[in-house]
Design a protein around this motif. Structure first.
Motif, PDB file in Angstrom:
ATOM      1  N   LEU A  20       0.832  -1.203   0.000  1.00 19.54           N
ATOM      2  CA  LEU A  20       0.000   0.000   0.000  1.00 19.54           C
ATOM      3  C   LEU A  20       0.871   1.260   0.000  1.00 19.54           C
ATOM      4  O   LEU A  20       0.591   2.213  -0.731  1.00 19.54           O
ATOM      5  N   ALA A  21       1.932   1.270   0.779  1.00 18.14           N
ATOM      6  CA  ALA A  21       2.830   2.433   0.823  1.00 18.14           C
ATOM      7  C   ALA A  21       3.408   2.704  -0.563  1.00 18.14           C
ATOM      8  O   ALA A  21       3.448   3.851  -1.016  1.00 18.14           O
ATOM      9  N   ARG A  22       3.846   1.657  -1.242  1.00 18.07           N
ATOM     10  CA  ARG A  22       4.422   1.835  -2.578  1.00 18.07           C
ATOM     11  C   ARG A  22       3.374   2.376  -3.558  1.00 18.07           C
ATOM     12  O   ARG A  22       3.671   3.239  -4.381  1.00 18.07           O
ATOM     13  N   GLU A  23       2.137   1.893  -3.467  1.00 16.04           N
ATOM     14  CA  GLU A  23       1.068   2.384  -4.343  1.00 16.04           C
ATOM     15  C   GLU A  23       0.726   3.837  -4.021  1.00 16.04           C
ATOM     16  O   GLU A  23       0.452   4.631  -4.930  1.00 16.04           O
ATOM     17  N   MET A  24       0.735   4.208  -2.757  1.00 13.46           N
ATOM     18  CA  MET A  24       0.444   5.592  -2.382  1.00 13.46           C
ATOM     19  C   MET A  24       1.479   6.544  -2.978  1.00 13.46           C
ATOM     20  O   MET A  24       1.140   7.621  -3.465  1.00 13.46           O
ATOM     21  N   VAL A  25       2.731   6.151  -2.956  1.00 15.48           N
ATOM     22  CA  VAL A  25       3.797   6.970  -3.524  1.00 15.48           C
ATOM     23  C   VAL A  25       3.646   7.044  -5.047  1.00 15.48           C
ATOM     24  O   VAL A  25       3.888   8.085  -5.653  1.00 15.48           O
ATOM     25  N   ARG A  26       3.208   5.959  -5.651  1.00 14.04           N
ATOM     26  CA  ARG A  26       2.967   5.966  -7.091  1.00 14.04           C
ATOM     27  C   ARG A  26       1.871   6.986  -7.434  1.00 14.04           C
ATOM     28  O   ARG A  26       1.957   7.698  -8.420  1.00 14.04           O
ATOM     29  N   GLN A  27       0.855   7.078  -6.559  1.00 13.61           N
ATOM     30  CA  GLN A  27      -0.257   7.993  -6.804  1.00 13.61           C
ATOM     31  C   GLN A  27       0.051   9.439  -6.410  1.00 13.61           C
ATOM     32  O   GLN A  27      -0.555  10.365  -6.939  1.00 13.61           O
ATOM     33  N   ASP A  28       0.957   9.636  -5.485  1.00 12.54           N
ATOM     34  CA  ASP A  28       1.297  10.986  -5.022  1.00 12.54           C
ATOM     35  C   ASP A  28       2.817  11.115  -4.966  1.00 12.54           C
ATOM     36  O   ASP A  28       3.455  10.715  -3.988  1.00 12.54           O
ATOM     37  N   SER A  29       3.399  11.700  -6.001  1.00 15.34           N
ATOM     38  CA  SER A  29       4.854  11.754  -6.112  1.00 15.34           C
ATOM     39  C   SER A  29       5.511  12.712  -5.114  1.00 15.34           C
ATOM     40  O   SER A  29       6.735  12.785  -5.046  1.00 15.34           O
ATOM     41  N   SER A  30       4.723  13.428  -4.315  1.00 11.63           N
ATOM     42  CA  SER A  30       5.327  14.287  -3.296  1.00 11.63           C
ATOM     43  C   SER A  30       5.715  13.474  -2.049  1.00 11.63           C
ATOM     44  O   SER A  30       6.387  13.983  -1.161  1.00 11.63           O
ATOM     45  N   LEU A  31       5.298  12.219  -2.019  1.00 17.03           N
ATOM     46  CA  LEU A  31       5.596  11.335  -0.890  1.00 17.03           C
ATOM     47  C   LEU A  31       6.703  10.347  -1.268  1.00 17.03           C
ATOM     48  O   LEU A  31       6.966  10.119  -2.443  1.00 17.03           O
ATOM     49  N   ALA A 164      -5.212   2.842  -1.671  1.00 12.22           N
ATOM     50  CA  ALA A 164      -4.301   3.986  -1.636  1.00 12.22           C
ATOM     51  C   ALA A 164      -5.085   5.291  -1.807  1.00 12.22           C
ATOM     52  O   ALA A 164      -4.842   6.256  -1.074  1.00 12.22           O
ATOM     53  N   LYS A 165      -6.020   5.305  -2.736  1.00  8.40           N
ATOM     54  CA  LYS A 165      -6.860   6.502  -2.925  1.00  8.40           C
ATOM     55  C   LYS A 165      -7.626   6.819  -1.649  1.00  8.40           C
ATOM     56  O   LYS A 165      -7.698   7.982  -1.236  1.00  8.40           O
ATOM     57  N   ARG A 166      -8.197   5.790  -1.018  1.00  8.46           N
ATOM     58  CA  ARG A 166      -8.972   5.989   0.217  1.00  8.46           C
ATOM     59  C   ARG A 166      -8.105   6.543   1.333  1.00  8.46           C
ATOM     60  O   ARG A 166      -8.524   7.454   2.061  1.00  8.46           O
ATOM     61  N   VAL A 167      -6.916   5.992   1.509  1.00  8.67           N
ATOM     62  CA  VAL A 167      -6.031   6.469   2.580  1.00  8.67           C
ATOM     63  C   VAL A 167      -5.646   7.926   2.320  1.00  8.67           C
ATOM     64  O   VAL A 167      -5.757   8.771   3.217  1.00  8.67           O
ATOM     65  N   LEU A 168      -5.220   8.233   1.113  1.00  2.00           N
ATOM     66  CA  LEU A 168      -4.811   9.604   0.793  1.00  2.00           C
ATOM     67  C   LEU A 168      -5.959  10.586   1.006  1.00  2.00           C
ATOM     68  O   LEU A 168      -5.764  11.661   1.577  1.00  2.00           O
ATOM     69  N   GLU A 169      -7.169  10.230   0.598  1.00  2.29           N
ATOM     70  CA  GLU A 169      -8.342  11.091   0.800  1.00  2.29           C
ATOM     71  C   GLU A 169      -8.649  11.273   2.280  1.00  2.29           C
ATOM     72  O   GLU A 169      -8.896  12.383   2.737  1.00  2.29           O
ATOM     73  N   ASN A 170      -8.640  10.173   3.042  1.00  2.00           N
ATOM     74  CA  ASN A 170      -8.946  10.246   4.473  1.00  2.00           C
ATOM     75  C   ASN A 170      -7.923  11.068   5.228  1.00  2.00           C
ATOM     76  O   ASN A 170      -8.282  11.835   6.125  1.00  2.00           O
ATOM     77  N   VAL A 171      -6.655  10.929   4.897  1.00  2.00           N
ATOM     78  CA  VAL A 171      -5.610  11.700   5.582  1.00  2.00           C
ATOM     79  C   VAL A 171      -5.770  13.176   5.242  1.00  2.00           C
ATOM     80  O   VAL A 171      -5.668  14.045   6.115  1.00  2.00           O
ATOM     81  N   LYS A 172      -6.049  13.489   3.989  1.00  2.00           N
ATOM     82  CA  LYS A 172      -6.243  14.877   3.563  1.00  2.00           C
ATOM     83  C   LYS A 172      -7.409  15.512   4.338  1.00  2.00           C
ATOM     84  O   LYS A 172      -7.296  16.613   4.858  1.00  2.00           O
ATOM     85  N   VAL A 173      -8.532  14.804   4.448  1.00  2.00           N
ATOM     86  CA  VAL A 173      -9.701  15.295   5.177  1.00  2.00           C
ATOM     87  C   VAL A 173      -9.367  15.486   6.651  1.00  2.00           C
ATOM     88  O   VAL A 173      -9.674  16.497   7.252  1.00  2.00           O
ATOM     89  N   LYS A 174      -8.710  14.490   7.246  1.00  2.00           N
ATOM     90  CA  LYS A 174      -8.349  14.563   8.675  1.00  2.00           C
ATOM     91  C   LYS A 174      -7.438  15.756   8.946  1.00  2.00           C
ATOM     92  O   LYS A 174      -7.642  16.515   9.881  1.00  2.00           O
ATOM     93  N   ASN A 175      -6.422  15.934   8.105  1.00  2.00           N
ATOM     94  CA  ASN A 175      -5.467  17.015   8.308  1.00  2.00           C
ATOM     95  C   ASN A 175      -6.079  18.373   8.017  1.00  2.00           C
ATOM     96  O   ASN A 175      -5.696  19.364   8.642  1.00  2.00           O
TER      97      ASN A 175
END
Length: 179
Positions: A20-31, A164-175
């Motif tokens: 999941l971490a690798r996919e999140m980085v693939r989706q968001d290159s700032s990470l 990965a999309k769900r985690v990134l969205e949830n973290v963005k909303v939380k923050n």
């Protein structure tokens, strides 16, 4: 001290934190992705399994704490995949937003068994060598994971890309809610 701008993935061994971490980085290159077990192996030049065999679990947990201390002080903009017991470090909340990847034991075990490199995946997990003990450990931990998590997401029946999309969205909303 303020919470770092990282996403920390916790959950039982084999739930898919690294993938999941690798996919999140693939989706968001700032990470960028970091894996605490890989960091410990690099630090000690020893495989996790060998650390458990030679020095025991307590020594491994001390290495996890050392890694957590370094992450909290030095790392920003990372997705940190952790070992199954990493959630016990005493400064987890300082490393970043904690996301618990929740799944039942049978789903996790089947995921490992159905992996292309299943034997290797099982072999590198010292606490999974006895399935009965692993299941007991899972039962002991699942409520503790929820208690330390900022976000809890059920990963069963969801592919890695969608998760990965769900985690990134949830973290963005939380923050966004913190501002």
């Amino acid at each position: 001290m303020e919470k770092a701008n990282n996403i920390v993935l916790i959950g039982f061994m084999g739930v898919g934190k690294g993938a999941l971490a690798r996919e999140m980085v693939r989706q968001d290159s700032s990470l960028y992705a970091l894996d605490t077990d890989d960091m410990i192996e690099s630090l000690t030049n020893t495989r996790i399994k060998k650390i458990f065999e030679r020095a025991g679990e307590a020594a491994f947990r001390a290495l996890e704490q050392k890694t957590a201390d370094w992450l909290a002080q030095n790392v920003e903009n990372a997705v940190v995949s952790t070992g199954g017991g990493f959630f016990k470090v005493n400064n987890l909340e300082r490393i970043g937003t904690i996301v618990y990847l929740k799944a039942d034991f049978d789903w996790i075990y089947k995921r490992i068994l159905n992996a292309p490199n299943a034997k290797k995946k099982l072999k590198k997990r010292p606490l999974f060598q006895d399935v009965g003990k692993a299941e007991k450990l899972f039962e002991e931990r699942f409520e503790a994971y929820e208690k330390v998590a900022d976000i809890v997401l059920d990963v069963t029946e969801t592919d890695t890309e969608e998760m990965a999309k769900r985690v990134l969205e949830n973290v963005k909303v939380k923050n966004a809610g913190k501002s």
